[in-house]
Write an enzyme that holds these catalytic residues in place. Sequence first.
Site, short mmCIF file in Angstrom:
data_model
loop_
_atom_site.label_atom_id
_atom_site.label_comp_id
_atom_site.label_asym_id
_atom_site.label_seq_id
_atom_site.Cartn_x
_atom_site.Cartn_y
_atom_site.Cartn_z
N SER A 108 0.82 -1.02 0.49
CA SER A 108 0.40 0.29 -0.22
C SER A 108 0.68 1.39 -0.02
O SER A 108 0.26 2.53 -0.32
CB SER A 108 -1.22 -0.03 1.19
N HIS A 109 1.31 1.09 0.66
CA HIS A 109 2.60 2.35 0.40
C HIS A 109 4.63 2.02 0.44
O HIS A 109 4.54 0.76 0.56
CB HIS A 109 2.74 3.02 1.83
N ASN A 110 5.35 2.77 -0.22
CA ASN A 110 6.51 2.30 -1.08
C ASN A 110 7.23 3.59 -0.73
O ASN A 110 6.74 4.85 -1.54
CB ASN A 110 6.32 1.63 -2.45
#
Length: 343
Positions: free
Chosen positions: A92-94
């Site tokens: 979901s987050h990178n």
Amino acid sequence: MDELDKKILGLIQTEVPVVARPWAAVGEKLGLDETTVMQRVAALKTGRAIRQISAIFDTQSLGYESSLVACKCDPRREDEVAGIISAHPGVSHNYQRDHAFNLWYTLAVAPTSRLGLAQTIEILHRQTGAESTRRLPTLRLFKIGVELDVAGAGTATDKKTTGYSHRQRQGTGAPLTDLEIRFVREMQQDLPVETEPFVAIAGRLGINLEELQRITAGMLAVGKLRRFSAVLRHREIGFSANGMGIWAVPGDDVAVERTGEQMAAYRAVTHCYRRPTYPDWPYNIFTMIHARTKDDCHAVVAEIAKETGVTNHGVLFSTKEYKKTRVQYFTTAEAEWEQRCAG
């Protein structure tokens, strides 16, 4: 944005009520009519101040495994490596951060995963050719809850203890029913700005609004659902600094967890976790700080250090956003990725 926009954002980032006419309910709190609220919310979405309005579920409480992951790769290959990581639907987050561990991502895998979290991370490690990959799961959740001071009424070092923590999390409990899974699938979608959106959701589920509200209240009570609210685009509303505070807190479990609670009390700290350490990573407490400037982030770190006495610390700023989205629960995308990448 004008002052009225800021008031609306300040309210709906905390809660959009699951009622027949949610925008009328928001308007009632602000002394506005329903049409005005709807027009302004729609404009704030178009103007990218609002990323999404949806249910925010607790990943672990839904039976998912999840972790923050630190990846060290050749800086010349960052874009390539980030693309491989972001292709997993559970990422979901990178972010790229200013550290030798230069890529940081969050990964969630479903309870139905054939591979599980550890094996999925190992596959990503092999696919990317990373020099080092460190799994950093949550050992203790002190706080999660982005509530930005949109109106600018306070300072970066103010304290405000509200937020979801381990106290609300009651474990996974009984597996979700078929109706509850369908509820999650519907409520995680972006809420349309229409007069009776929850009535429409209930209709698609084959239930009435009262039953939808009952399921919502039940999930809130056991921590499966954190809240239903707007998620704001931090940079677009003036919070351009995203700093990850890293702290090597000394002492036994009691001392470490007491310090974590102290850190979580700062309003600018939107996430606060205890995580494992490694020989090349001594930091056991993480504090995500969202502020208007890097100087504000540093001010929060300095104030926390002064209060807690922790001297071994740092702050890593995100320098590039490769992916930021909400986890999509109970979809077929993860199984399809596993079939492609693991056979």
